[in-house]
Design an enzyme around this catalytic site. Structure first.
Site, PDB file in Angstrom:
ATOM      1  N   GLN A  97       0.818  -1.153   0.090  1.00 15.88           N
ATOM      2  CA  GLN A  97       0.060  -0.056   0.082  1.00 15.88           C
ATOM      3  C   GLN A  97       0.842   1.377  -0.054  1.00 15.88           C
ATOM      4  O   GLN A  97       0.303   2.325   0.013  1.00 15.88           O
ATOM      5  CB  GLN A  97      -0.839  -0.090   1.126  1.00 15.88           C
ATOM      6  CG  GLN A  97      -1.898  -1.060   1.088  1.00 15.88           C
ATOM      7  CD  GLN A  97      -2.814  -0.999   2.501  1.00 15.88           C
ATOM      8  OE1 GLN A  97      -2.690  -0.323   3.177  1.00 15.88           O
ATOM      9  NE2 GLN A  97      -3.559  -2.271   2.701  1.00 15.88           N
ATOM     10  N   HIS A 163      -1.224   0.307   5.550  1.00 16.50           N
ATOM     11  CA  HIS A 163      -2.290   1.177   6.545  1.00 16.50           C
ATOM     12  C   HIS A 163      -1.156   2.385   6.802  1.00 16.50           C
ATOM     13  O   HIS A 163      -0.957   2.744   8.002  1.00 16.50           O
ATOM     14  CB  HIS A 163      -2.396   0.459   7.873  1.00 16.50           C
ATOM     15  CG  HIS A 163      -3.452  -0.484   7.425  1.00 16.50           C
ATOM     16  ND1 HIS A 163      -4.262  -1.180   8.756  1.00 16.50           N
ATOM     17  CD2 HIS A 163      -4.175  -0.847   6.352  1.00 16.50           C
ATOM     18  CE1 HIS A 163      -5.248  -2.059   8.122  1.00 16.50           C
ATOM     19  NE2 HIS A 163      -5.030  -1.845   6.778  1.00 16.50           N
ATOM     20  N   GLU A 257     -15.970   2.510   8.817  1.00 13.11           N
ATOM     21  CA  GLU A 257     -16.815   3.510   9.286  1.00 13.11           C
ATOM     22  C   GLU A 257     -16.345   5.007   8.899  1.00 13.11           C
ATOM     23  O   GLU A 257     -15.283   5.457   8.404  1.00 13.11           O
ATOM     24  CB  GLU A 257     -16.549   3.388  10.879  1.00 13.11           C
ATOM     25  CG  GLU A 257     -15.150   3.534  11.306  1.00 13.11           C
ATOM     26  CD  GLU A 257     -14.751   3.230  12.773  1.00 13.11           C
ATOM     27  OE1 GLU A 257     -15.338   2.167  13.297  1.00 13.11           O
ATOM     28  OE2 GLU A 257     -14.224   4.023  13.631  1.00 13.11           O
ATOM     29  N   TYR A 267     -11.570   6.633  19.277  1.00 14.27           N
ATOM     30  CA  TYR A 267     -12.453   6.057  18.453  1.00 14.27           C
ATOM     31  C   TYR A 267     -12.352   4.548  18.746  1.00 14.27           C
ATOM     32  O   TYR A 267     -13.222   3.798  17.687  1.00 14.27           O
ATOM     33  CB  TYR A 267     -12.346   6.390  17.120  1.00 14.27           C
ATOM     34  CG  TYR A 267     -12.750   7.999  16.887  1.00 14.27           C
ATOM     35  CD1 TYR A 267     -14.023   8.148  16.814  1.00 14.27           C
ATOM     36  CD2 TYR A 267     -12.022   8.859  17.535  1.00 14.27           C
ATOM     37  CE1 TYR A 267     -14.580   9.380  16.655  1.00 14.27           C
ATOM     38  CE2 TYR A 267     -12.232  10.107  17.235  1.00 14.27           C
ATOM     39  CZ  TYR A 267     -13.517  10.624  16.725  1.00 14.27           C
ATOM     40  OH  TYR A 267     -13.998  11.930  16.958  1.00 14.27           O
ATOM     41  N   TYR A 278      -9.225 -10.536  10.992  1.00 15.03           N
ATOM     42  CA  TYR A 278      -9.577 -11.180   9.669  1.00 15.03           C
ATOM     43  C   TYR A 278      -9.311 -12.746   9.983  1.00 15.03           C
ATOM     44  O   TYR A 278     -10.095 -13.441   9.177  1.00 15.03           O
ATOM     45  CB  TYR A 278      -8.445 -10.792   8.873  1.00 15.03           C
ATOM     46  CG  TYR A 278      -8.568  -9.636   8.058  1.00 15.03           C
ATOM     47  CD1 TYR A 278      -9.451  -9.798   6.788  1.00 15.03           C
ATOM     48  CD2 TYR A 278      -8.166  -8.374   8.317  1.00 15.03           C
ATOM     49  CE1 TYR A 278      -9.786  -8.338   6.098  1.00 15.03           C
ATOM     50  CE2 TYR A 278      -8.165  -7.089   7.809  1.00 15.03           C
ATOM     51  CZ  TYR A 278      -9.322  -7.302   6.622  1.00 15.03           C
ATOM     52  OH  TYR A 278      -9.365  -6.170   5.922  1.00 15.03           O
TER      53      TYR A 278
END
Length: 384
Positions: A97, A163, A257, A267, A278
């Protein structure tokens, strides 16, 4: 770069919107008109990019935008004109990523020509992390970035290539810079106040730290950056017309979300989530009184959200007061209606492609970038 025609795309959307059985040259116009009426907008394919990640529009009468590709390239796109590569882009750690990420303009761009970029940077011992830098965009003669300066670094650098998040947003008054920092698939950093991973951080535009940040007085440079915590993979940050900051983030297995971001709020990840790990392990759902901020909306099964804007344009008046975002796994464009501090799921349009980025053009048209190699740049305008 490949220019694409509009007809074939609208034909495919007519199949999605109206469940037609086919679309030949003979009925393309009729099918296109019906599809436009059903979905409420035209879609025009403009150009192809390889793994595009983000875009931002430049001020001025011409429609021009900066577009990043994950491999480390930055382009200047002009509607009806050419796509030109900009020299001086930073060296990135490309893989998974990671690579070149977000691009936004300085709030004072018309005067200072400054551009902010985020990217993945390599470290020692096979580690890496996100950084944010600022540079001057020289458009006189050779297109290039000059005097690049890194102003923020994800801490600590860790192994893996997931991430990073590294989304960027300026407050409406231009005074503060907010950065979404992912937890790098390491879980615990989201709650660790000695790491800025899994957090949203708040800085001044030069990278210095405001003294009124909620954890500034704790005497730790990393903690003093933090605005909110308990986040996972933040792939969208946007302020609405009332100055409220929203973020969307990918949940674990489902549980994506959208949050109303508040100073010092937690959060919950990975302690609570509306998804599961997962490997199938359960994560307790958000519940009233658990001490964490619950999302305003969530998806289960996953949408895999990416890109986020608060729409303010005149071209789609019915979208004003809405958040617009894309879906990667969901292959959709989504509209969420803002009602004060709450959200309502309003529309979800199938796009038949992973949507990486959503932006509002200068005239109010909506622009989207597809994910992956050959990802299309598409322009949305109202159906006639």
């Amino acid at each position: 770069m490949i220019k694409l025609s509009k007809t074939g795309l609208i034909c495919s959307l007519s199949i999605l919107a109206l469940a037609t059985t086919g679309c030949s040259n003979g009925n393309a116009n009729a099918s296109s008109e019906a599809a436009n009426a059903a979905i409420g907008f035209n879609i025009e394919d403009i150009a192809d990019f390889n793994e595009p990640w983000a875009m931002t529009f430049l001020p001025g009468d011409a429609v021009k935008a900066l577009i990043t590709e994950k491999s480390g390239k930055l382009f200047l796109f002009e509607e009806g004109g050419e796509v030109a590569e900009i020299a001086g882009a930073p060296k990135v750690d490309y893989g998974g990523q990671g690579g070149l990420g977000d691009v936004v303009l300085s709030p004072n761009f018309a005067n200072d020509s400054m551009v902010y970029l985020s990217w993945a940077e390599s470290g020692a011992n096979d580690t890496r992390g996100a950084v944010v830098g600022m540079a001057k965009l020289n458009m006189d003669g050779e297109l290039k970035l000059e005097d690049m300066k890194v102003i923020w670094t994800q801490f600590p650098k860790v192994t893996g290539r997931g991430h990073y998040s590294h989304r960027i947003a300026f407050s409406p008054d231009g005074k503060y810079l907010f950065i979404g920092s992912g937890e790098r698939q390491k879980f615990d950093p989201s709650q660790d106040m000695d790491s800025n991973m899994g957090k949203i951080v708040r800085l001044y535009p030069d990278g210095s730290i405001p003294k009124d940040n909620p954890f500034y007085t704790e005497g730790n440079e990393v903690r003093s950056q933090i605005w909110s915590l308990g986040h996972r993979n933040i792939l969208g940050l946007a302020f609405d017309a009332d100055g409220q900051l929203w973020n969307q983030e990918m949940g674990p297995a489902h549980g994506d979300e959208v949050n109303l971001v508040k100073a010092k709020a937690n959060y919950g990840y990975p302690i609570v989530s509306n998804g599961n790990h997962y490997n199938g392990d359960d994560i307790p759902d958000h519940s009233e009184g658990d001490g964490f901020e619950a999302p305003k909306v969530f998806w289960n099964p996953t949408l895999a959200p990416s890109g986020l804007i608060a729409y303010t344009g005149e071209m789609f008046p019915e979208w004003q007061g809405s958040l617009m975002l894309g879906g990667l796994a969901g292959q959709a464009l989504v509209r969420l209606k803002i009602d004060g501090e709450n959200l309502t799921k309003a529309d979800e349009w199938p796009m038949e492609a992973r949507i990486r980025e959503v932006e509002q053009g200068p005239d109010g048209a909506l622009w989207i970038l597809e994910d992956g190699k050959g990802g299309k740049l598409r322009k949305l305008t109202p159906a006639e």
